[in-house]
Scaffold this motif. Structure first.
Motif, PDB file in Angstrom:
ATOM      1  N   ALA A 126       2.770  31.436 -45.886  1.00  0.00           N
ATOM      2  CA  ALA A 126       3.153  32.036 -47.139  1.00  0.00           C
ATOM      3  C   ALA A 126       4.551  31.425 -47.601  1.00  0.00           C
ATOM      4  CB  ALA A 126       3.475  33.753 -47.239  1.00  0.00           C
ATOM      5  N   GLN A 127       4.577  31.038 -49.000  1.00  0.00           N
ATOM      6  CA  GLN A 127       5.953  30.732 -49.584  1.00  0.00           C
ATOM      7  C   GLN A 127       6.822  31.869 -50.022  1.00  0.00           C
ATOM      8  OE1 GLN A 127       6.767  27.405 -49.140  1.00  0.00           O
ATOM      9  NE2 GLN A 127       4.776  27.230 -47.802  1.00  0.00           N
ATOM     10  N   LEU A 128       8.398  31.684 -49.664  1.00  0.00           N
ATOM     11  CA  LEU A 128       8.915  32.676 -50.177  1.00  0.00           C
ATOM     12  C   LEU A 128       9.097  32.796 -51.527  1.00  0.00           C
ATOM     13  CD1 LEU A 128      11.888  32.704 -47.687  1.00  0.00           C
ATOM     14  CD2 LEU A 128      10.094  34.038 -47.385  1.00  0.00           C
TER      15      LEU A 128
ATOM     16  N   ALA B 267      -0.508  38.319 -45.069  1.00  0.00           N
ATOM     17  CA  ALA B 267      -2.074  38.672 -44.595  1.00  0.00           C
ATOM     18  C   ALA B 267      -2.898  37.671 -45.236  1.00  0.00           C
ATOM     19  CB  ALA B 267      -2.425  39.992 -45.252  1.00  0.00           C
ATOM     20  N   ALA B 268      -2.715  37.132 -46.387  1.00  0.00           N
ATOM     21  CA  ALA B 268      -3.520  36.009 -46.939  1.00  0.00           C
ATOM     22  C   ALA B 268      -3.360  34.789 -46.463  1.00  0.00           C
ATOM     23  CB  ALA B 268      -3.591  36.262 -48.372  1.00  0.00           C
TER      24      ALA B 268
ATOM     25  N   ALA C 207       4.969  40.523 -49.769  1.00  0.00           N
ATOM     26  CA  ALA C 207       5.009  39.810 -48.420  1.00  0.00           C
ATOM     27  C   ALA C 207       3.852  40.368 -47.709  1.00  0.00           C
ATOM     28  CB  ALA C 207       6.274  40.295 -47.678  1.00  0.00           C
ATOM     29  N   GLU C 208       3.753  41.657 -47.651  1.00  0.00           N
ATOM     30  CA  GLU C 208       2.373  42.072 -47.212  1.00  0.00           C
ATOM     31  C   GLU C 208       1.250  41.352 -47.520  1.00  0.00           C
ATOM     32  OE1 GLU C 208       4.031  46.704 -46.091  1.00  0.00           O
ATOM     33  OE2 GLU C 208       2.628  46.201 -48.134  1.00  0.00           O
TER      34      GLU C 208
ATOM     35  N   ASN D  49      14.979  36.095 -59.580  1.00  0.00           N
ATOM     36  CA  ASN D  49      15.950  35.236 -58.639  1.00  0.00           C
ATOM     37  C   ASN D  49      15.436  34.679 -57.796  1.00  0.00           C
ATOM     38  OD1 ASN D  49      18.155  34.433 -57.184  1.00  0.00           O
ATOM     39  ND2 ASN D  49      19.189  36.390 -57.032  1.00  0.00           N
ATOM     40  N   PRO D  50      15.230  33.534 -57.596  1.00  0.00           N
ATOM     41  CA  PRO D  50      14.471  32.620 -56.465  1.00  0.00           C
ATOM     42  C   PRO D  50      14.937  33.126 -55.005  1.00  0.00           C
ATOM     43  CG  PRO D  50      15.858  31.103 -57.445  1.00  0.00           C
ATOM     44  CD  PRO D  50      15.886  32.441 -58.345  1.00  0.00           C
ATOM     45  N   SER D  51      16.363  33.538 -54.947  1.00  0.00           N
ATOM     46  CA  SER D  51      17.026  33.813 -53.760  1.00  0.00           C
ATOM     47  C   SER D  51      16.809  35.368 -53.374  1.00  0.00           C
ATOM     48  CB  SER D  51      18.559  33.383 -53.659  1.00  0.00           C
ATOM     49  OG  SER D  51      18.473  31.944 -54.048  1.00  0.00           O
TER      50      SER D  51
END
Length: 209
Positions: free
Chosen positions: A29-31, A22-23, A17-18, A42-44
Motif C-alpha cells: 500500500a502506498q502512503l 488489508a487489500a 490504512a486498514e 497534505n501529502p505528508s
C-alpha cells in the motif's frame, strides 16, 4: 474542503490504512493512496500524525489490540486452564474481529505481522507489552514448559501456532469480505481451529530429543 481536527484526521488515516493495508498488503500500500482515501490534501499527513509508515501501522494494530483486550477481559477465562482452555480463550478473542468489516480488515493486516510479536525472543512488541493478550501467550508457554518442551522448540511452536491462528482467521475474514461461501459454519471452523492449534502445541517431542 471542511477542516477537521487532529484526532479526526488521525482516525480517517487509520481507517484508510486498514482498508489499503488489508487489500494491498502492509508493504504494498502506498502512503499517498492512504492519504488520498482519507480525504487529506497534505501529502505528508501520515508523517505529520504518525511519523512514518511503521507508526501508522502501529496505530492500526493498537486499535485492533484494544478491541481484543476488551474481549479477553469480558471472557474472564481461567488463568490456570490447560493448553486447550487457554487456546480457546485466544481464538475466541481473536475471532471477535470477524464480527465487523473493520475487524475483518484488521485480521488481514495482523496476519502479515505474526512473526513480529516478539514471541521467539520472549520480548513483546511494544504494542503488546503489558497486555492481557501477552499474559495469555506467556501462560500458554508456561504450560508447554511444564510438559518438558525445550525452550527453543517451545518458542518456535508457539510462534507457529500464532501464525496458524492468524492466517486461518485472516482467510476467513477474506471470505467474508469477498462474499465467498465458507466450507464450514463459523462455530465449527473456530472449534476446529482450537483443536488443530492445541494439537500442534501438544504434539509429541521429536524422537531425536
Amino acid at each position: 474542503m471542511a477542516r477537521t481536527s487532529g484526532p479526526e484526521t488521525r482516525a480517517k488515516l487509520i481507517h484508510a490504512a486498514e482498508e489499503l493495508f488489508a487489500a494491498q498488503g502492509v508493504d504494498g500500500a502506498q502512503l499517498r493512496d492512504i492519504t488520498r482515501l482519507a480525504g487529506q490534501a497534505n501529502p505528508s499527513a501520515v508523517q505529520y500524525h504518525f511519523g512514518s509508515r511503521a507508526g501508522l501501522l502501529d496505530a492500526v494494530m493498537a486499535g485492533r489490540l484494544a478491541r481484543t483486550e476488551q474481549v479477553l477481559v469480558d471472557l474472564a477465562y481461567d488463568p490456570e486452564a490447560d493448553v486447550h482452555g487457554l487456546v480457546t480463550a485466544l481464538v475466541t478473542a481473536e475471532a471477535s474481529e470477524l464480527r465487523t468489516e473493520r475487524g475483518r480488515r484488521c485480521l488481514r493486516v495482523s496476519a502479515q505481522l505474526s512473526h513480529e510479536s516478539g514471541v521467539r525472543a520472549r520480548t513483546p512488541h511494544p504494542t503488546l507489552a503489558g497486555t492481557a493478550y501477552w499474559a495469555l501467550i506467556e501462560r500458554i508457554a508456561a504450560r508447554l514448559a511444564a510438559d518438558g518442551l525445550p525452550e527453543p522448540l517451545l518458542l518456535e511452536r508457539l510462534d507457529l501456532a500464532l501464525t496458524v491462528v492468524g492466517a486461518a482467521l485472516a482467510d476467513r475474514a477474506r471470505q467474508y469480505l469477498d462474499g465467498t461461501e465458507p466450507l464450514t459454519g463459523e462455530a465449527l471452523f473456530l472449534a476446529d481451529l482450537v483443536e488443530t492449534t492445541t494439537a500442534l502445541l501438544r504434539a509429541a517431542r521429536p524422537r531425536s530429543l
